[in-house]
Design a protein around this motif. Sequence first.
Motif, short mmCIF file in Angstrom:
data_model
loop_
_atom_site.label_atom_id
_atom_site.label_comp_id
_atom_site.label_asym_id
_atom_site.label_seq_id
_atom_site.Cartn_x
_atom_site.Cartn_y
_atom_site.Cartn_z
N SER A 38 6.35 10.02 -2.22
CA SER A 38 5.32 10.10 -1.19
C SER A 38 3.94 10.11 -1.82
O SER A 38 3.58 11.05 -2.53
N GLU A 91 3.60 0.16 0.46
CA GLU A 91 4.35 -0.47 1.54
C GLU A 91 3.37 -1.17 2.47
O GLU A 91 2.22 -0.78 2.58
N GLU A 98 1.86 -1.88 6.10
CA GLU A 98 1.63 -0.95 7.21
C GLU A 98 2.26 -1.49 8.49
O GLU A 98 2.11 -2.66 8.81
N GLU A 99 2.94 -0.61 9.19
CA GLU A 99 3.62 -0.98 10.43
C GLU A 99 2.99 -0.27 11.62
O GLU A 99 2.58 0.87 11.51
N HIS A 102 3.60 7.99 10.09
CA HIS A 102 5.00 8.01 9.71
C HIS A 102 5.25 7.33 8.37
O HIS A 102 6.37 7.29 7.90
N GLN A 103 4.21 6.80 7.72
CA GLN A 103 4.35 6.14 6.44
C GLN A 103 3.53 6.89 5.40
O GLN A 103 2.37 7.21 5.62
N ASP A 104 4.13 7.14 4.25
CA ASP A 104 3.46 7.90 3.20
C ASP A 104 2.99 7.04 2.03
O ASP A 104 2.42 7.58 1.09
N THR A 156 1.08 3.85 1.91
CA THR A 156 0.24 2.72 2.28
C THR A 156 -1.17 2.94 1.74
O THR A 156 -1.56 4.05 1.37
#
Length: 103
Positions: free
Chosen positions: A17, A45, A47-48, A59-61, A63
């Motif tokens: 993370s 990652e 980004e969504e 919800h993404q760690d 980016t």
Amino acid sequence: MNDTPAPGTSADGPAPSLRAYLGLYAAGFVEREEMVATVAAWPFEGEEGLDEGHPEPTHQDNTLSVLAGARLLGQVTREDVAEIQRRIDGRPDGPPGRDERRP
């Protein structure tokens, strides 16, 4: 190229993370040079589900928005981000795609 692995990276373990790592840096558990080298080599990652109301995907760690958020929170400095970006731009795989936001 910097071969510093992201912390906690393993073949079968959970993904590391970036948000947690930057928190460790802000708390003084990681030296600046180590943080800059590690973040510059981080496997970011895509980004969504970006929403203008919530520019950081919570919800993404892992980016670039997490790095930008850490800058806004004062966890990293403008100079830290500039050095990280300089190193990312110099990576053999190049900077992240042009469609991704940059810190």
